[in-house]
Write a protein that holds these residues in place. Structure first.
Motif, PDB file in Angstrom:
ATOM      1  N   LEU A  60       0.839  -1.193   0.000  1.00  0.00           N
ATOM      2  CA  LEU A  60       0.000   0.000   0.000  1.00  0.00           C
ATOM      3  C   LEU A  60       0.875   1.245   0.000  1.00  0.00           C
ATOM      4  O   LEU A  60       2.016   1.225   0.459  1.00  0.00           O
ATOM      5  N   MET A  61       0.310   2.336  -0.474  1.00  0.00           N
ATOM      6  CA  MET A  61       1.005   3.623  -0.504  1.00  0.00           C
ATOM      7  C   MET A  61       0.091   4.692   0.045  1.00  0.00           C
ATOM      8  O   MET A  61      -1.134   4.642  -0.130  1.00  0.00           O
ATOM      9  N   CYS A  62       0.668   5.695   0.725  1.00  0.00           N
ATOM     10  CA  CYS A  62      -0.119   6.849   1.146  1.00  0.00           C
ATOM     11  C   CYS A  62       0.713   8.118   1.065  1.00  0.00           C
ATOM     12  O   CYS A  62       1.946   8.075   1.040  1.00  0.00           O
ATOM     13  N   LEU A  63      -0.007   9.227   1.019  1.00  0.00           N
ATOM     14  CA  LEU A  63       0.583  10.562   1.009  1.00  0.00           C
ATOM     15  C   LEU A  63      -0.210  11.387   2.018  1.00  0.00           C
ATOM     16  O   LEU A  63      -1.247  11.938   1.700  1.00  0.00           O
ATOM     17  N   PRO A  64       0.262  11.477   3.262  1.00  0.00           N
ATOM     18  CA  PRO A  64      -0.517  12.153   4.311  1.00  0.00           C
ATOM     19  C   PRO A  64      -0.757  13.633   4.002  1.00  0.00           C
ATOM     20  O   PRO A  64       0.026  14.258   3.273  1.00  0.00           O
ATOM     21  N   PRO A  65      -1.820  14.199   4.559  1.00  0.00           N
ATOM     22  CA  PRO A  65      -2.057  15.641   4.405  1.00  0.00           C
ATOM     23  C   PRO A  65      -0.874  16.444   4.944  1.00  0.00           C
ATOM     24  O   PRO A  65      -0.263  16.067   5.957  1.00  0.00           O
TER      25      PRO A  65
ATOM     26  N   SER B  75       4.705   1.811   1.105  1.00  0.00           N
ATOM     27  CA  SER B  75       5.346   2.939   0.438  1.00  0.00           C
ATOM     28  C   SER B  75       4.859   4.213   1.111  1.00  0.00           C
ATOM     29  O   SER B  75       3.757   4.702   0.856  1.00  0.00           O
ATOM     30  N   MET B  76       5.686   4.740   1.994  1.00  0.00           N
ATOM     31  CA  MET B  76       5.285   5.939   2.739  1.00  0.00           C
ATOM     32  C   MET B  76       6.532   6.604   3.312  1.00  0.00           C
ATOM     33  O   MET B  76       7.531   5.952   3.596  1.00  0.00           O
ATOM     34  N   GLY B  77       6.440   7.928   3.435  1.00  0.00           N
ATOM     35  CA  GLY B  77       7.578   8.692   3.921  1.00  0.00           C
ATOM     36  C   GLY B  77       8.317   9.373   2.779  1.00  0.00           C
ATOM     37  O   GLY B  77       8.586   8.760   1.743  1.00  0.00           O
ATOM     38  N   MET B  78       8.604  10.672   2.993  1.00  0.00           N
ATOM     39  CA  MET B  78       9.323  11.447   1.993  1.00  0.00           C
ATOM     40  C   MET B  78      10.461  12.204   2.693  1.00  0.00           C
ATOM     41  O   MET B  78      10.884  11.837   3.783  1.00  0.00           O
ATOM     42  N   SER B  79      10.943  13.255   2.054  1.00  0.00           N
ATOM     43  CA  SER B  79      12.120  13.955   2.575  1.00  0.00           C
ATOM     44  C   SER B  79      11.958  14.400   4.022  1.00  0.00           C
ATOM     45  O   SER B  79      12.868  14.249   4.838  1.00  0.00           O
ATOM     46  N   ALA B  80      10.793  14.937   4.369  1.00  0.00           N
ATOM     47  CA  ALA B  80      10.612  15.538   5.685  1.00  0.00           C
ATOM     48  C   ALA B  80      10.264  14.548   6.781  1.00  0.00           C
ATOM     49  O   ALA B  80      10.473  14.834   7.961  1.00  0.00           O
ATOM     50  N   ASP B  81       9.737  13.376   6.406  1.00  0.00           N
ATOM     51  CA  ASP B  81       9.204  12.488   7.449  1.00  0.00           C
ATOM     52  C   ASP B  81       9.625  11.029   7.283  1.00  0.00           C
ATOM     53  O   ASP B  81       8.973  10.127   7.792  1.00  0.00           O
TER      54      ASP B  81
ATOM     55  N   GLY C  93       7.096   1.226   9.911  1.00  0.00           N
ATOM     56  CA  GLY C  93       7.191   0.047   9.054  1.00  0.00           C
ATOM     57  C   GLY C  93       7.382   0.269   7.574  1.00  0.00           C
ATOM     58  O   GLY C  93       7.244  -0.687   6.791  1.00  0.00           O
ATOM     59  N   ALA C  94       7.694   1.480   7.139  1.00  0.00           N
ATOM     60  CA  ALA C  94       7.891   1.729   5.712  1.00  0.00           C
ATOM     61  C   ALA C  94       8.938   0.790   5.125  1.00  0.00           C
ATOM     62  O   ALA C  94      10.004   0.583   5.705  1.00  0.00           O
ATOM     63  N   THR C  95       8.615   0.216   3.976  1.00  0.00           N
ATOM     64  CA  THR C  95       9.592  -0.583   3.233  1.00  0.00           C
ATOM     65  C   THR C  95      10.120   0.174   2.026  1.00  0.00           C
ATOM     66  O   THR C  95      11.151  -0.185   1.468  1.00  0.00           O
ATOM     67  N   HIS C  96       9.406   1.219   1.622  1.00  0.00           N
ATOM     68  CA  HIS C  96       9.808   2.071   0.500  1.00  0.00           C
ATOM     69  C   HIS C  96       9.601   3.526   0.903  1.00  0.00           C
ATOM     70  O   HIS C  96       8.489   3.905   1.298  1.00  0.00           O
ATOM     71  N   VAL C  97      10.653   4.334   0.833  1.00  0.00           N
ATOM     72  CA  VAL C  97      10.528   5.767   1.096  1.00  0.00           C
ATOM     73  C   VAL C  97      10.819   6.512  -0.196  1.00  0.00           C
ATOM     74  O   VAL C  97      11.738   6.166  -0.936  1.00  0.00           O
ATOM     75  N   ARG C  98      10.022   7.539  -0.468  1.00  0.00           N
ATOM     76  CA  ARG C  98      10.072   8.268  -1.729  1.00  0.00           C
ATOM     77  C   ARG C  98      10.677   9.649  -1.469  1.00  0.00           C
ATOM     78  O   ARG C  98      10.016  10.533  -0.946  1.00  0.00           O
ATOM     79  N   VAL C  99      11.929   9.823  -1.841  1.00  0.00           N
ATOM     80  CA  VAL C  99      12.662  11.029  -1.458  1.00  0.00           C
ATOM     81  C   VAL C  99      13.134  11.780  -2.698  1.00  0.00           C
ATOM     82  O   VAL C  99      13.850  11.232  -3.531  1.00  0.00           O
ATOM     83  N   GLY C 100      12.704  13.050  -2.801  1.00  0.00           N
ATOM     84  CA  GLY C 100      13.096  13.868  -3.940  1.00  0.00           C
ATOM     85  C   GLY C 100      13.985  15.022  -3.560  1.00  0.00           C
ATOM     86  O   GLY C 100      15.185  15.032  -3.848  1.00  0.00           O
TER      87      GLY C 100
END
Length: 233
Positions: free
Chosen positions: A170-175, A200-206, A214-221
């Motif tokens: 699953l993937m999410c993009l929190p508010p 799939s959750m978590g980006m540069s800031a979090d 438990g994130a297995t994939h972090v999306r960092v730009g």
């Protein structure tokens, strides 16, 4: 190339190193293995000159938001770096599904029956199996893609059962204006009860908080490539 231009690619490699250290530290703090966490370097809006130094630094998994942008810039890069894996992390229109299946190795934004049905047909037609994530709109934001949390179980059953899609997570993009932890926890809960093991959750800031949950994939730009200086097409 000007002197200032020459510093941009180097910042990408330095940013990558810093992000890898953050992931390593977060994994250790959470009692997890760093090897269980995949870093997706989100290279949307950045061209090959910015991406190559990150490839040279050893990064193999990259994320793009749009099929057409990825199609325009990645074939020449993957020809030189064949180990590269491309993940689609932005919304996908059904009429772009055929191109997406041929170009990407994973899609993180499966969120409606029509798209799921088209993807199933295209993967069969092209004899390609992609890693698929269902996007959950954990904040139930009307402007954002993703299946509603209370509809997620049914949609997952439809994708895995009726369509036999290879849904792995699953993937999410929190508010932006809410604490992400509650959204990460919700996504993890939905995944557990549906026997899905990738998050799939978590980006540069979090990303640290995402790894804790438990994130297995972090999306960092931006933490890798810097702030984007031009609008998305």
């Amino acid at each position: 190339m000007t002197g200032s231009d020459q510093t941009i690619p180097a910042a990408g490699a330095a940013g990558l190193l810093q992000v890898r250290r953050r992931i390593s530290d977060a994994a250790r703090t959470s009692g997890r293995l760093e090897s269980d966490i995949t870093l997706i370097a989100v290279s949307k809006t950045f061209g090959p000159d910015h991406i190559r130094p990150v490839l040279e630094a050893g990064q193999e998994v990259f994320g793009e938001n749009r099929v057409q942008e990825a199609k325009a810039k990645w074939p020449v890069l993957t020809a030189s770096y064949p180990q590269t894996k491309l993940h689609l992390v932005g919304p996908l229109q059904s009429n772009k599904a055929a191109e997406a299946v041929s170009l990407f190795d994973a899609i993180h934004t499966v969120d409606r029956p029509k798209l799921a049905t088209v993807l199933a047909a295209e993967m069969k037609k092209q004899n390609r199996t992609l890693q698929l994530f269902i996007q959950v709109n954990t904040g139930e934001e009307p402007q954002k893609a993703g299946v509603a949390p209370n509809e997620a179980d049914g949609f997952i059953r439809f994708c895995k059962g009726e369509l036999a899609l290879p849904v792995t997570g699953l993937m999410c993009l929190p508010p932006l204006d809410e604490e992400p932890a509650m959204h990460f926890a919700l996504l993890a809960k939905i995944a557990r009860r549906n026997d899905l093991f990738k998050l799939s959750m978590g980006m540069s800031a979090d990303l640290e908080k995402a790894i804790e949950f438990g994130a297995t994939h972090v999306r960092v730009g931006s933490a890798i490539f810097g702030e984007r200086t031009k609008p998305e097409n």
